[in-house]
Structures are given as C-alpha cells and as structure tokens.
Design a protein around this motif. Structure first.
Motif, PDB file in Angstrom:
ATOM      1  N   GLU A   8      -2.292   4.246   3.416  1.00 60.22           N
ATOM      2  CA  GLU A   8      -2.281   4.248   2.052  1.00 60.22           C
ATOM      3  C   GLU A   8      -0.989   3.282   1.571  1.00 60.22           C
ATOM      4  N   THR A  10       1.677   2.658  -1.266  1.00 58.50           N
ATOM      5  CA  THR A  10       1.978   3.527  -2.343  1.00 58.50           C
ATOM      6  C   THR A  10       3.375   2.763  -2.851  1.00 58.50           C
ATOM      7  N   VAL A  16      -0.564   6.089  -5.533  1.00 60.82           N
ATOM      8  CA  VAL A  16      -1.664   5.529  -4.568  1.00 60.82           C
ATOM      9  C   VAL A  16      -2.884   4.927  -5.357  1.00 60.82           C
ATOM     10  N   THR A  51     -13.442   5.671  -3.227  1.00 56.75           N
ATOM     11  CA  THR A  51     -12.808   4.416  -2.488  1.00 56.75           C
ATOM     12  C   THR A  51     -14.209   3.544  -2.001  1.00 56.75           C
ATOM     13  N   SER A 119      -8.725   4.721   4.443  1.00 59.05           N
ATOM     14  CA  SER A 119      -7.907   4.149   3.694  1.00 59.05           C
ATOM     15  C   SER A 119      -8.263   4.514   2.462  1.00 59.05           C
ATOM     16  N   GLY A 120      -7.000   4.797   1.418  1.00 57.56           N
ATOM     17  CA  GLY A 120      -7.185   5.079   0.168  1.00 57.56           C
ATOM     18  C   GLY A 120      -7.810   6.700   0.166  1.00 57.56           C
ATOM     19  N   ALA A 122      -7.641   9.257  -1.848  1.00 61.68           N
ATOM     20  CA  ALA A 122      -6.650  10.282  -2.122  1.00 61.68           C
ATOM     21  C   ALA A 122      -7.114  11.885  -2.349  1.00 61.68           C
ATOM     22  N   LEU A 152      -0.583  10.806  -4.111  1.00 57.67           N
ATOM     23  CA  LEU A 152      -1.083  11.391  -3.003  1.00 57.67           C
ATOM     24  C   LEU A 152      -0.762  12.745  -2.796  1.00 57.67           C
TER      25      LEU A 152
END
Length: 183
Positions: A8, A10, A16, A51, A119-120, A122, A152
């Motif tokens: 992440e 951030t 995020v 995402t 990735s990403g 959330a 997050l």
C-alpha cells in the motif's frame, strides 16, 4: 502454503485512496527495487474490483519499455475478488474472477498458486487482515498528510501488528513491513 504480501502507498495520516500524491515524490531506483523485491516471489496477483478497474486500463497496454513492472502485472495471473464482474479476461489478459470475498477460497488459492501479491484494494485488504490472511503488510509511507480519503484501517478498527522492517528511501518515503502480531 504461499505467503500473501500486501503493498500500500499511504500518507502519514493513513490515506490509501487513489494515491495521485505519490507523483510529487518520483519513483527512484531504490523504491523500484523495494517493490521489485516484494513482487518477485509472487505467483499470482489478488485484486479487489475497484483496483482491478483502475489497474487494467493503466497496465494492460504498458510494455517493459514504458515501465519495468509491466511484465509482472501483465504476465502474472490476476485473481479478482468481485461479486459483480463476470469477465475480467477480456479486459486484461491473464485475469480471472475469483468471486465474492471468501476467506476459505483465498486460503485455497494460497495453497494452489503459492505466493500472492496484493496492491491497493483497501476493502479486500481490510477483510484479509481481519481474517488473519496477510503474512506481510508493506506500507510505503509518504511524508504528507492529506486529511481526507479512504484509510486502510477504518474508524474503530483494532489491528495488532508486529514490525518486521523499516527502510527509508531516497525520496523521503519510508517502507514499513508488518506481520501478524505474536499471539
């Protein structure tokens, strides 16, 4: 069983959400190497729907000449956690629908595929953390606070973690690695 590693970007205040603010800090070689080391063992990419919908148009047309990460993102099988999409493969090659979130299915995927990279995503990551499925949480903390946006950890979330590593990068970002807290 494979390991599940989450990455992440951030802010220091925990946002995020669509990290466009990363652009101001560039993508120096040490950041690229850090993320490369994180993605290298991955045999699959696990993504939430939102995402996936942001990444597919951004990555699907990139080549190694555009970005050294393009082969990883385009050639690695992507498993999309979604209850609304039915055909991800026609949008981005090597993509498949996993179905709605199911902790048992993610565990089975770790067994079948091996190491997974997230990735990403959330909402997905929150569920994975709550179910104890994240082996490593890699936070790339940018030296700014933006005040608003998706965080997050939602308000009221308690999540004990154990620090596994801290790495300052040349652009002022700090790469923090966390694992599950010891029981």
């Amino acid at each position: 069983m494979g390991a599940l590693r989450v990455h992440e970007f951030t802010t220091v205040d925990g946002v995020v959400d669509a990290p466009m603010w990363t652009m101001d800090y560039g993508f120096p070689d040490d950041l690229a190497a850090s993320i490369g080391a994180l993605t290298a063992p991955a045999r699959g990419i696990l993504l939430g729907r939102t995402t996936f919908e942001m990444f597919a148009p951004a990555w699907s047309t990139r080549t190694v000449e555009d970005d050294e990460g393009a082969p990883f993102f385009n050639d690695t099988t992507k498993y999309v956690v979604t209850s609304t999409l039915t055909d991800t493969g026609s949008v981005w090659r090597n993509s498949t629908v996993l179905g709605g979130y199911d902790a048992d299915r993610v565990c089975a995927l770790k067994d079948e595929v091996g190491d997974l990279y997230v990735s990403g995503s959330a909402t997905l990551v929150r569920a994975l953390l709550a179910d104890g499925l994240v082996d490593e949480l890699h936070l790339y903390v940018y030296p700014l606070a933006v005040g608003t946006g998706i965080r997050l950890f939602a308000e009221g979330t308690a999540q004990p973690l154990a620090l596994l590593g801290a790495e300052p990068l040349s652009n002022g970002v700090v790469h923090l690695t966390y694992g599950p807290a010891a029981a």
